[in-house]
Design a protein around this motif. Structure first.
Motif, PDB file in Angstrom:
ATOM      1  N   GLN A 269     -14.826  -0.613  56.545  1.00 54.33           N
ATOM      2  CA  GLN A 269     -14.840  -2.030  56.936  1.00 54.33           C
ATOM      3  C   GLN A 269     -14.688  -2.965  55.746  1.00 54.33           C
ATOM      4  OE1 GLN A 269     -15.295  -3.590  60.197  1.00 54.33           O
ATOM      5  NE2 GLN A 269     -14.567  -5.255  58.911  1.00 54.33           N
ATOM      6  N   LEU A 270     -13.807  -3.915  55.896  1.00 55.42           N
ATOM      7  CA  LEU A 270     -13.621  -4.966  54.898  1.00 55.42           C
ATOM      8  C   LEU A 270     -14.230  -6.268  55.384  1.00 55.42           C
ATOM      9  CD1 LEU A 270      -9.881  -4.367  53.913  1.00 55.42           C
ATOM     10  CD2 LEU A 270     -11.919  -3.700  52.629  1.00 55.42           C
ATOM     11  N   ALA A 271     -14.531  -7.121  54.449  1.00 56.38           N
ATOM     12  CA  ALA A 271     -14.997  -8.479  54.729  1.00 56.38           C
ATOM     13  C   ALA A 271     -14.025  -9.441  54.060  1.00 56.38           C
ATOM     14  CB  ALA A 271     -16.411  -8.670  54.177  1.00 56.38           C
ATOM     15  N   PRO A 272     -14.021 -10.699  54.462  1.00 52.68           N
ATOM     16  CA  PRO A 272     -13.098 -11.650  53.847  1.00 52.68           C
ATOM     17  C   PRO A 272     -13.187 -11.672  52.315  1.00 52.68           C
ATOM     18  CG  PRO A 272     -14.057 -12.627  55.802  1.00 52.68           C
ATOM     19  CD  PRO A 272     -14.772 -11.314  55.573  1.00 52.68           C
ATOM     20  N   GLU A 273     -14.381 -11.511  51.779  1.00 55.64           N
ATOM     21  CA  GLU A 273     -14.536 -11.557  50.321  1.00 55.64           C
ATOM     22  C   GLU A 273     -13.949 -10.332  49.614  1.00 55.64           C
ATOM     23  OE1 GLU A 273     -18.598 -10.489  52.163  1.00 55.64           O
ATOM     24  OE2 GLU A 273     -17.046 -11.978  52.551  1.00 55.64           O
ATOM     25  N   ASP A 274     -13.567  -9.303  50.349  1.00 56.23           N
ATOM     26  CA  ASP A 274     -12.940  -8.112  49.766  1.00 56.23           C
ATOM     27  C   ASP A 274     -11.437  -8.279  49.536  1.00 56.23           C
ATOM     28  OD1 ASP A 274     -15.332  -6.581  49.830  1.00 56.23           O
ATOM     29  OD2 ASP A 274     -14.966  -6.098  51.948  1.00 56.23           O
ATOM     30  N   ILE A 275     -10.854  -9.285  50.144  1.00 54.81           N
ATOM     31  CA  ILE A 275      -9.396  -9.417  50.148  1.00 54.81           C
ATOM     32  C   ILE A 275      -8.812  -9.621  48.750  1.00 54.81           C
ATOM     33  CG2 ILE A 275      -7.452 -10.768  51.026  1.00 54.81           C
ATOM     34  CD1 ILE A 275      -8.839  -8.833  53.064  1.00 54.81           C
ATOM     35  N   ALA A 276      -9.476 -10.362  47.906  1.00 56.91           N
ATOM     36  CA  ALA A 276      -8.960 -10.553  46.538  1.00 56.91           C
ATOM     37  C   ALA A 276      -8.810  -9.207  45.839  1.00 56.91           C
ATOM     38  CB  ALA A 276      -9.879 -11.480  45.746  1.00 56.91           C
ATOM     39  N   GLY A 277      -9.743  -8.307  46.039  1.00 54.59           N
ATOM     40  CA  GLY A 277      -9.668  -6.981  45.450  1.00 54.59           C
ATOM     41  C   GLY A 277      -8.536  -6.154  46.036  1.00 54.59           C
ATOM     42  N   VAL A 278      -8.287  -6.314  47.327  1.00 50.73           N
ATOM     43  CA  VAL A 278      -7.182  -5.614  47.987  1.00 50.73           C
ATOM     44  C   VAL A 278      -5.853  -6.054  47.378  1.00 50.73           C
ATOM     45  CG1 VAL A 278      -5.930  -5.386  50.189  1.00 50.73           C
ATOM     46  CG2 VAL A 278      -8.445  -5.237  50.149  1.00 50.73           C
ATOM     47  N   VAL A 279      -5.695  -7.362  47.227  1.00 55.29           N
ATOM     48  CA  VAL A 279      -4.470  -7.909  46.633  1.00 55.29           C
ATOM     49  C   VAL A 279      -4.340  -7.467  45.176  1.00 55.29           C
ATOM     50  CG1 VAL A 279      -3.306 -10.053  45.983  1.00 55.29           C
ATOM     51  CG2 VAL A 279      -4.364  -9.844  48.239  1.00 55.29           C
ATOM     52  N   ALA A 280      -5.442  -7.490  44.447  1.00 57.57           N
ATOM     53  CA  ALA A 280      -5.416  -7.091  43.034  1.00 57.57           C
ATOM     54  C   ALA A 280      -4.978  -5.643  42.855  1.00 57.57           C
ATOM     55  CB  ALA A 280      -6.793  -7.306  42.406  1.00 57.57           C
ATOM     56  N   GLN A 281      -5.214  -4.816  43.868  1.00 60.17           N
ATOM     57  CA  GLN A 281      -4.801  -3.414  43.797  1.00 60.17           C
ATOM     58  C   GLN A 281      -3.359  -3.213  44.252  1.00 60.17           C
ATOM     59  OE1 GLN A 281      -7.675  -0.344  44.766  1.00 60.17           O
ATOM     60  NE2 GLN A 281      -9.270  -1.912  44.854  1.00 60.17           N
ATOM     61  N   GLY A 282      -2.687  -4.305  44.613  1.00 57.79           N
ATOM     62  CA  GLY A 282      -1.262  -4.240  44.891  1.00 57.79           C
ATOM     63  C   GLY A 282      -0.858  -4.041  46.333  1.00 57.79           C
ATOM     64  N   PHE A 283      -1.799  -4.070  47.255  1.00 57.99           N
ATOM     65  CA  PHE A 283      -1.440  -3.885  48.660  1.00 57.99           C
ATOM     66  C   PHE A 283      -0.693  -5.104  49.191  1.00 57.99           C
ATOM     67  CE2 PHE A 283      -4.876  -0.861  48.059  1.00 57.99           C
ATOM     68  CZ  PHE A 283      -4.285   0.274  48.587  1.00 57.99           C
ATOM     69  N   LYS A 284       0.246  -4.848  50.097  1.00 60.81           N
ATOM     70  CA  LYS A 284       1.080  -5.902  50.681  1.00 60.81           C
ATOM     71  C   LYS A 284       0.774  -6.131  52.156  1.00 60.81           C
ATOM     72  CE  LYS A 284       3.550  -6.181  46.905  1.00 60.81           C
ATOM     73  NZ  LYS A 284       3.021  -7.042  45.904  1.00 60.81           N
ATOM     74  N   THR A 285       0.190  -5.113  52.803  1.00 64.83           N
ATOM     75  CA  THR A 285      -0.088  -5.174  54.241  1.00 64.83           C
ATOM     76  C   THR A 285      -1.482  -4.648  54.501  1.00 64.83           C
ATOM     77  OG1 THR A 285       2.247  -4.857  54.800  1.00 64.83           O
ATOM     78  CG2 THR A 285       0.657  -4.322  56.519  1.00 64.83           C
ATOM     79  N   LEU A 286      -2.157  -5.271  55.481  1.00 58.97           N
ATOM     80  CA  LEU A 286      -3.487  -4.857  55.905  1.00 58.97           C
ATOM     81  C   LEU A 286      -3.451  -4.574  57.406  1.00 58.97           C
ATOM     82  CD1 LEU A 286      -6.438  -4.564  54.881  1.00 58.97           C
ATOM     83  CD2 LEU A 286      -6.808  -6.896  55.700  1.00 58.97           C
ATOM     84  N   ILE A 287      -3.894  -3.379  57.792  1.00 58.38           N
ATOM     85  CA  ILE A 287      -3.971  -3.007  59.207  1.00 58.38           C
ATOM     86  C   ILE A 287      -5.433  -2.764  59.554  1.00 58.38           C
ATOM     87  CG2 ILE A 287      -3.351  -1.300  60.974  1.00 58.38           C
ATOM     88  CD1 ILE A 287      -0.822  -0.694  59.349  1.00 58.38           C
TER      89      ILE A 287
END
Length: 113
Positions: free
Chosen positions: A15-33
């Motif tokens: 499970q992700l939370a809104p505050e996790d999104i910056a880390g997702v982007v920083a790791q280079g992901f382009k899409t979230l499902i």
């Protein structure tokens, strides 16, 4: 965040939370499902809140909720379309990442037929 790489273009996490999104982007992901239905457990961040943060950060988002262990053909069709059309790499999440892994595995098996 415990991100597990399934292949070079697809990874899963819990499970992700809104505050996790910056880390997702920083790791280079382009899409979230998101493969987790809303209201599956108390206190769970809802898809709309996570998706709003993800979209604001430039991620493409998909909501393909799978009720625990009950993968339908509709789920498979939606996941296939997302995997085939979404910018990569893709990060999928559910409660633990297992549902996403199983769904992706079945999609890959169906593509080989």
């Amino acid at each position: 965040m415990d991100i597990r790489l399934i292949d070079e273009n697809f990874a899963v996490t819990g499970q992700l939370a809104p505050e996790d999104i910056a880390g997702v982007v920083a790791q280079g992901f382009k899409t979230l499902i998101c493969n987790r239905p809303d209201h599956e457990s108390d206190g769970q961040p809802l898809y709309d809140a996570v998706a709003q943060a993800a979209t604001a950060a430039g991620l493409q988002t998909y909501f393909i909720p799978v009720a625990g262990g009950q993968i339908t053909q509709e789920n498979l069709d939606e996941m296939t379309a997302a995997v085939e059309n979404a910018p990569t790499p893709i990060l999928a999440y559910c409660r633990s990442g297992t549902r996403c892994t199983n769904l992706y595995g079945i999609v890959q098996q169906q593509k080989q037929r």
